[in-house]
Scaffold this motif. Structure first.
Motif, short mmCIF file in Angstrom:
data_model
loop_
_atom_site.label_atom_id
_atom_site.label_comp_id
_atom_site.label_asym_id
_atom_site.label_seq_id
_atom_site.Cartn_x
_atom_site.Cartn_y
_atom_site.Cartn_z
N ILE A 174 33.43 57.32 -75.79
CA ILE A 174 34.00 58.15 -76.86
C ILE A 174 33.75 59.62 -76.51
N SER A 175 34.78 60.41 -76.53
CA SER A 175 34.63 61.82 -76.19
C SER A 175 34.18 62.62 -77.40
N GLY A 176 33.55 63.76 -77.12
CA GLY A 176 33.17 64.67 -78.18
C GLY A 176 31.76 64.43 -78.70
N THR A 177 31.38 65.27 -79.66
CA THR A 177 30.06 65.23 -80.28
C THR A 177 30.22 65.15 -81.79
N PRO A 178 29.47 64.30 -82.47
CA PRO A 178 29.59 64.21 -83.93
C PRO A 178 29.27 65.54 -84.60
N THR A 179 29.98 65.82 -85.67
CA THR A 179 29.74 67.04 -86.45
C THR A 179 29.57 66.66 -87.92
N GLY A 180 29.06 67.61 -88.69
CA GLY A 180 28.90 67.38 -90.12
C GLY A 180 28.01 66.18 -90.40
N GLN A 181 28.35 65.41 -91.41
CA GLN A 181 27.53 64.25 -91.75
C GLN A 181 27.63 63.15 -90.69
N ASN A 182 28.63 63.23 -89.81
CA ASN A 182 28.74 62.24 -88.74
C ASN A 182 27.61 62.37 -87.73
#
Length: 659
Positions: free
Chosen positions: A217-225
């Motif tokens: 999975i690409s990217g980095t979690p943001t916010g409450q994720n």
């Protein structure tokens, strides 16, 4: 509200209380009735509490209460084995399909902060799952104490795959599981928290050391994720942490083929829906399960893996072979099995359970299960029958013949067995020294102070010097590790000595006087034997409760009586009891009520030998008649009488070893 159900190949929602069709298998679930499980030899179960409405999960408090979630929104409390009429709290929820009040966790520091955590389906402003914290005031929540910690994503019209389990990890963080809401794409994105395991602080904030990337999975979690801890799950209905090691296992409910036990490791992607079960061909991007089982209606197949619990209690009640095993259940097939992490294999264990949803190992070492179909919590314990040489939960008729130093055992499962072990002057000391659930042949030799033990597990002989010539052997598990400890009572001083099987440490305790008869018994029911004596000069029993150190004295019996302590009522506590040779009458004082029963059974000259010969968890009144070598047993379950010729004049029944 109906019966709670989990989704297998298709959306099942609540499994109807009559006939339901699941993966081609017809199931009959009788909701509301109390069922009896089919258990392996040596295990018994009892109902802790019934009357629950569609229960979904449970958790222990440090003081022994059990909090149980009901799908309709009530959090119930079981206290002293009774379901309290007033709920701890009632949350507003919807019980459509698999939604509702689904999980509960108790704060590790509950004794101080009184925090209780729940996972439930909130109905406003839109339908979504929520993690909240309440503060306890005794057996109810403080009004208005709800603190919302985490709001999960809004749900679609699909009412299944909600997950709902939440537990504290060894790091003090709160972990919770969410299903993918019947949308497999949710499992492979970090844009929402569905189909994943989350990790938060107890105040709802997100730890800074949570994973920031996930394979595939690409990217980095943001916010409450940023609460996401692991991804790629379908419907992780339960998970568990192993005490001491902190290892985490995740049960993921499969779709059409496989149910999974996964190794819970931070940053993992478990592959749904690219893979179900082991990836084929193997794909290093995704973490394969530790164990999988297929769909069906047999003893090793099912359709929805539920409850999970590691057997690593502080006080072990099951045989030592179960230590470290992982118990898990299947909702549809109604069984419990145990998985061995060391070998990667699982064994059949219990069956006939009405829709099991949760498993816990209690502080007493018993296994507790929550049966959604029967609305009850059950406790399974191992009946450690004394003088059980074949581990079937029943005491075996057995004698030691001094003339030939031979032990003769009429094992209730394995049949006749004889072995020459010891010398004529030895004091017999049978007990389970290796913790395998089978009594070991053993003797104490007063002339040298040596113990000789024939281990039932591997047939080896061990010996150890511990005691002097006057000592009386009283082996018992005094350090709580499930292995009998070398233990003696010294009449001249009234001192008990035992050698811990854990540390080898020598422990001595003054309890008794010269002339007292030592007793091996557990009078307070905590699984740890209490120091206890019978004083013939006064007819008084004395014991020191291992739970709190209090000393109890009970006048019961005459100086000429033969003491016969045993658990005659099956409550886990030793009852004071005597056999009066002059009249052939047994007198038993019930440990719970204090009531005394009198039962004529035997003749003058008989040797009393009470033990649990029928395996019902209660000692049977029994005597060995030395004049003809016949055993007479009074079955506690049926009241029936049995005569068993086994022995000759001069034999010593092993059941009378410590009396």
């Amino acid at each position: 509200m109906g019966c709670f159900g989990l989704s297998g190949r298709r959306t099942i929602g609540r499994l109807f209380c009559a006939f339901g069709l699941m993966a081609g298998v017809i199931l009959l679930l009788a909701c509301g009735g109390v069922w009896a499980a089919v258990l392996p030899a040596g295990f018994v179960e009892s109902v802790v509490a019934s009357g629950l409405s569609a229960p979904t999960a449970m958790a222990f408090t440090p003081d022994g209460r059990i909090f149980v979630t009901e799908q309709g929104g009530q959090l119930r409390v079981i206290k002293n084995e009774a379901l309290l009429p007033t709920p701890f709290v009632t949350v507003t929820t919807t019980s459509a399909g698999e939604r509702g009040l689904l999980g509960v966790a108790i704060d590790p520091n509950f004794a101080v902060n009184h925090f209780v955590y729940v996972y439930y389906t909130a109905t406003s402003p839109t339908i979504h799952n929520r993690v909240s914290r309440f503060t306890a005031n005794g057996d109810v929540a403080v009004p208005g104490s709800e603190m919302v910690l985490f709001e999960l994503n809004n749900l679609s019209s699909a009412t299944n795959h909600n997950g709902g389990a939440l537990h504290f990890g060894p790091d003090g963080k709160l972990y919770f599981a969410a299903g993918e809401n019947a949308n497999p794409a949710n499992s492979q994105t970090i844009a929402n928290v569905l189909g994943k395991i989350m990790r938060i602080n107890r105040d709802g904030s997100i730890p800074t050391d949570n994973p920031t990337s996930f394979p595939g999975i690409s990217g980095t979690p943001t916010g409450q994720n940023r609460a996401i801890w692991a991804v790629g799950l379908r419907n992780p209905y339960t998970f568990a942490f192993q005490p001491v090691t902190g290892r985490m296992f995740i049960n993921d409910v499969g779709q059409s083929t496989w149910e999974e036990i996964n190794d819970g490791i931070a940053g993992s992607n478990y592959g749904w829906n690219i893979c179900e079960g082991f990836c084929s061909p193997p794909n290093p991007t995704y973490r394969d399960p530790l164990f999988e089982y297929g769909h069906g209606g047999g003893p090793t197949t099912g359709c929805a893996i539920t409850g999970g619990a590691f057997y690593n209690p502080a006080v072990r009640q099951f045989p030592i072979t179960f230590t470290g095993k992982y118990f898990f259940a299947d909702y549809c097939s109604g069984w419990i099995r145990h998985f061995d992490p060391a070998t990667g294999t699982a064994r059949v264990w219990a069956s006939g359970i009405s829709a099991p949803l949760d498993l816990l190992v209690g502080g007493d070492g018993s296994l507790y299960y929550l049966a959604n179909g029967s609305g009850a919590v059950y406790r399974i314990r191992y009946v450690t029958a004394d003088f059980d040489y074949d581990a079937d939960g029943r005491s075996d008729v057995s004698v030691f013949r001094p003339s030939s130093a031979t032990w003769y055992l009429q094992r209730s499962r394995d049949g006749f067995y004889g072995v020459q072990f010891g010398v004529a002057t030895d004091r017999i000391a049978p007990a389970d020294y290796d913790g395998d659930g089978r009594t070991d042949v053993a003797v104490y030799r007063p002339s040298t102070g040596y113990w000789y033990i024939l281990k039932s597990g591997n047939g080896t002989v061990t010996f150890d010097r511990f005691g002097v010539s006057e000592d009386l052997p009283v082996p018992a598990d005094r350090d709580g590790d499930g292995l009998a400890d070398l233990s003696v009572f010294r009449p001249s001083t009234g001192i008990w000595y035992y050698k811990s099987s854990i540390s080898g440490t020598l422990v001595g305790a003054q309890f008794g006087t010269n002339g007292d008869k030592p007793i091996v018994g557990n009078f307070d029911g905590d699984t740890v034997p209490d120091l206890a004596v019978f004083r013939p000069s006064t007819g008084v029993w004395y014991w020191r409760n291992s739970t709190d150190g209090s000393i109890i004295g009970v006048q019961f019996g005459l100086s000429s009586d033969l003491i016969t302590p045993a658990d005659f009522d099956g409550d886990g506590r030793t009852d004071a009891a005597v056999f009066r040779p002059s009249t052939g009458v047994w007198y038993v004082r019930n440990s719970g009520s204090g009531m005394v029963s009198a039962t004529p059974f035997g003749l003058n000259g008989d040797v009393p030998a009470p033990a649990d010969y029928d395996g019902d968890g209660r000692a049977d009144i029994a005597v060995f008649r030395t004049s003809d070598g016949v055993w007479y047993l009074l079955n506690s379950s049926t009241g029936g009488f049995t005569a068993v010729p086994f022995g000759v004049n001069g034999d010593r029944p092993t059941e009378a070893a410590f009396r």
